[in-house]
Motif scaffolding. Sequence first.
Motif, PDB file in Angstrom:
ATOM      1  N   ARG A  29      -0.135   7.415  -9.336  1.00 55.08           N
ATOM      2  CA  ARG A  29       0.073   7.017  -7.938  1.00 55.08           C
ATOM      3  C   ARG A  29      -0.025   5.507  -7.727  1.00 55.08           C
ATOM      4  O   ARG A  29      -0.627   5.023  -6.773  1.00 55.08           O
ATOM      5  CB  ARG A  29      -0.872   7.752  -6.997  1.00 55.08           C
ATOM      6  CG  ARG A  29      -0.593   9.233  -6.953  1.00 55.08           C
ATOM      7  CD  ARG A  29      -1.460   9.908  -5.902  1.00 55.08           C
ATOM      8  NE  ARG A  29      -1.117  11.304  -5.848  1.00 55.08           N
ATOM      9  CZ  ARG A  29      -0.493  11.868  -4.805  1.00 55.08           C
ATOM     10  NH1 ARG A  29      -0.163  11.158  -3.780  1.00 55.08           N
ATOM     11  NH2 ARG A  29      -0.201  13.148  -4.832  1.00 55.08           N
ATOM     12  N   LYS A  30       0.606   4.777  -8.640  1.00 56.19           N
ATOM     13  CA  LYS A  30       0.750   3.329  -8.485  1.00 56.19           C
ATOM     14  C   LYS A  30       1.922   2.881  -9.341  1.00 56.19           C
ATOM     15  O   LYS A  30       2.366   3.594 -10.243  1.00 56.19           O
ATOM     16  CB  LYS A  30      -0.518   2.587  -8.871  1.00 56.19           C
ATOM     17  CG  LYS A  30      -0.915   2.715 -10.316  1.00 56.19           C
ATOM     18  CD  LYS A  30      -2.151   1.917 -10.619  1.00 56.19           C
ATOM     19  CE  LYS A  30      -2.448   2.079 -12.112  1.00 56.19           C
ATOM     20  NZ  LYS A  30      -3.008   0.953 -12.706  1.00 56.19           N
ATOM     21  N   ALA A  74      -1.021  -0.452  -0.505  1.00 57.84           N
ATOM     22  CA  ALA A  74      -0.975  -1.379  -1.643  1.00 57.84           C
ATOM     23  C   ALA A  74       0.325  -1.225  -2.428  1.00 57.84           C
ATOM     24  O   ALA A  74       0.989  -2.213  -2.737  1.00 57.84           O
ATOM     25  CB  ALA A  74      -2.179  -1.155  -2.541  1.00 57.84           C
ATOM     26  N   THR A  75       0.709   0.015  -2.726  1.00 60.91           N
ATOM     27  CA  THR A  75       1.958   0.232  -3.459  1.00 60.91           C
ATOM     28  C   THR A  75       3.163  -0.087  -2.578  1.00 60.91           C
ATOM     29  O   THR A  75       4.155  -0.642  -3.051  1.00 60.91           O
ATOM     30  CB  THR A  75       2.042   1.678  -3.981  1.00 60.91           C
ATOM     31  OG1 THR A  75       0.881   1.949  -4.766  1.00 60.91           O
ATOM     32  CG2 THR A  75       3.276   1.888  -4.826  1.00 60.91           C
ATOM     33  N   ILE A  79       6.099  -2.728  -3.532  1.00 61.06           N
ATOM     34  CA  ILE A  79       7.546  -2.455  -3.494  1.00 61.06           C
ATOM     35  C   ILE A  79       8.237  -3.472  -2.591  1.00 61.06           C
ATOM     36  O   ILE A  79       9.312  -3.984  -2.917  1.00 61.06           O
ATOM     37  CB  ILE A  79       7.829  -1.012  -3.023  1.00 61.06           C
ATOM     38  CG1 ILE A  79       7.341  -0.017  -4.063  1.00 61.06           C
ATOM     39  CG2 ILE A  79       9.311  -0.806  -2.752  1.00 61.06           C
ATOM     40  CD1 ILE A  79       7.405   1.423  -3.618  1.00 61.06           C
ATOM     41  N   TRP A  80       7.628  -3.792  -1.457  1.00 62.70           N
ATOM     42  CA  TRP A  80       8.224  -4.758  -0.529  1.00 62.70           C
ATOM     43  C   TRP A  80       8.356  -6.129  -1.188  1.00 62.70           C
ATOM     44  O   TRP A  80       9.398  -6.783  -1.074  1.00 62.70           O
ATOM     45  CB  TRP A  80       7.392  -4.839   0.747  1.00 62.70           C
ATOM     46  CG  TRP A  80       7.969  -5.790   1.733  1.00 62.70           C
ATOM     47  CD1 TRP A  80       7.428  -6.960   2.157  1.00 62.70           C
ATOM     48  CD2 TRP A  80       9.219  -5.671   2.417  1.00 62.70           C
ATOM     49  NE1 TRP A  80       8.265  -7.568   3.056  1.00 62.70           N
ATOM     50  CE2 TRP A  80       9.368  -6.795   3.231  1.00 62.70           C
ATOM     51  CE3 TRP A  80      10.234  -4.714   2.414  1.00 62.70           C
ATOM     52  CZ2 TRP A  80      10.491  -6.998   4.039  1.00 62.70           C
ATOM     53  CZ3 TRP A  80      11.351  -4.927   3.206  1.00 62.70           C
ATOM     54  CH2 TRP A  80      11.459  -6.049   4.013  1.00 62.70           C
ATOM     55  N   THR A  81       7.341  -6.561  -1.901  1.00 59.34           N
ATOM     56  CA  THR A  81       7.394  -7.839  -2.617  1.00 59.34           C
ATOM     57  C   THR A  81       8.490  -7.805  -3.678  1.00 59.34           C
ATOM     58  O   THR A  81       9.228  -8.781  -3.850  1.00 59.34           O
ATOM     59  CB  THR A  81       6.028  -8.144  -3.262  1.00 59.34           C
ATOM     60  OG1 THR A  81       5.023  -8.118  -2.243  1.00 59.34           O
ATOM     61  CG2 THR A  81       6.022  -9.493  -3.938  1.00 59.34           C
ATOM     62  N   PHE A  82       8.609  -6.681  -4.370  1.00 59.62           N
ATOM     63  CA  PHE A  82       9.658  -6.500  -5.373  1.00 59.62           C
ATOM     64  C   PHE A  82      11.038  -6.618  -4.718  1.00 59.62           C
ATOM     65  O   PHE A  82      11.932  -7.283  -5.248  1.00 59.62           O
ATOM     66  CB  PHE A  82       9.483  -5.139  -6.051  1.00 59.62           C
ATOM     67  CG  PHE A  82      10.573  -4.780  -7.012  1.00 59.62           C
ATOM     68  CD1 PHE A  82      10.620  -5.350  -8.274  1.00 59.62           C
ATOM     69  CD2 PHE A  82      11.549  -3.853  -6.663  1.00 59.62           C
ATOM     70  CE1 PHE A  82      11.633  -5.025  -9.173  1.00 59.62           C
ATOM     71  CE2 PHE A  82      12.549  -3.515  -7.545  1.00 59.62           C
ATOM     72  CZ  PHE A  82      12.601  -4.097  -8.804  1.00 59.62           C
ATOM     73  N   LEU A  83      11.203  -5.977  -3.564  1.00 59.26           N
ATOM     74  CA  LEU A  83      12.496  -6.033  -2.871  1.00 59.26           C
ATOM     75  C   LEU A  83      12.826  -7.446  -2.412  1.00 59.26           C
ATOM     76  O   LEU A  83      13.981  -7.882  -2.498  1.00 59.26           O
ATOM     77  CB  LEU A  83      12.498  -5.075  -1.675  1.00 59.26           C
ATOM     78  CG  LEU A  83      12.625  -3.601  -2.019  1.00 59.26           C
ATOM     79  CD1 LEU A  83      12.381  -2.743  -0.785  1.00 59.26           C
ATOM     80  CD2 LEU A  83      13.990  -3.306  -2.611  1.00 59.26           C
ATOM     81  N   LEU A  84      11.852  -8.172  -1.911  1.00 56.00           N
ATOM     82  CA  LEU A  84      12.100  -9.551  -1.478  1.00 56.00           C
ATOM     83  C   LEU A  84      12.526 -10.436  -2.648  1.00 56.00           C
ATOM     84  O   LEU A  84      13.355 -11.338  -2.482  1.00 56.00           O
ATOM     85  CB  LEU A  84      10.857 -10.133  -0.799  1.00 56.00           C
ATOM     86  CG  LEU A  84      10.520  -9.561   0.573  1.00 56.00           C
ATOM     87  CD1 LEU A  84       9.234 -10.179   1.100  1.00 56.00           C
ATOM     88  CD2 LEU A  84      11.657  -9.789   1.552  1.00 56.00           C
ATOM     89  N   ALA A  85      11.984 -10.167  -3.828  1.00 53.53           N
ATOM     90  CA  ALA A  85      12.345 -10.953  -5.011  1.00 53.53           C
ATOM     91  C   ALA A  85      13.786 -10.683  -5.445  1.00 53.53           C
ATOM     92  O   ALA A  85      14.379 -11.506  -6.158  1.00 53.53           O
ATOM     93  CB  ALA A  85      11.386 -10.644  -6.152  1.00 53.53           C
TER      94      ALA A  85
END
Length: 155
Positions: A29-30, A74-75, A79-85
């Motif tokens: 679950r991460k 947290a996860t 994911i949001w940070t990953f999408l922004l990148a």
Amino acid sequence: MSELDLSKPPTQPPAVSLLATKLYYEGGRKLDDAALERLQAELERLRGDDQSLFWSFVGLEALNQLLTKAGDKATGDRIWTFLLAQRDHFPDLETKLQALSQDRAQALQSAAQNLIGGAAKGGAPVFGKAVPKGTTRLSDLIPQANLRPPVPRKK
């Protein structure tokens, strides 16, 4: 370069979001760095297929929202940070989406102009000048006197 047609969403979740869900549960679950690298590799594999790439991003955002709503902020943030990148990895897609949104805005603006009967010229009439042609008078918008409720008066 492929054309974007966002009017037809896929009927099944994108493969990347299904993979992200699988990696989430397999990882306890991460999503760790290895899982994000695997997702990045899958997105790179879709380079050039703008349609699939766009819907993959939408699927990952949906997973972000579901996880956040389920209490795993947290996860979801990861994911949001990953999408922004991804903006740096796929600048061509972002350019196409911006052009598409500008085209859509222009289409909506012209449709609105057609709805109101063309571009409104002039503006509010100036006291003592002639009313522009096609202007609706405020008195025409007021309901008939016999249909209006009586004005309350102090006794």
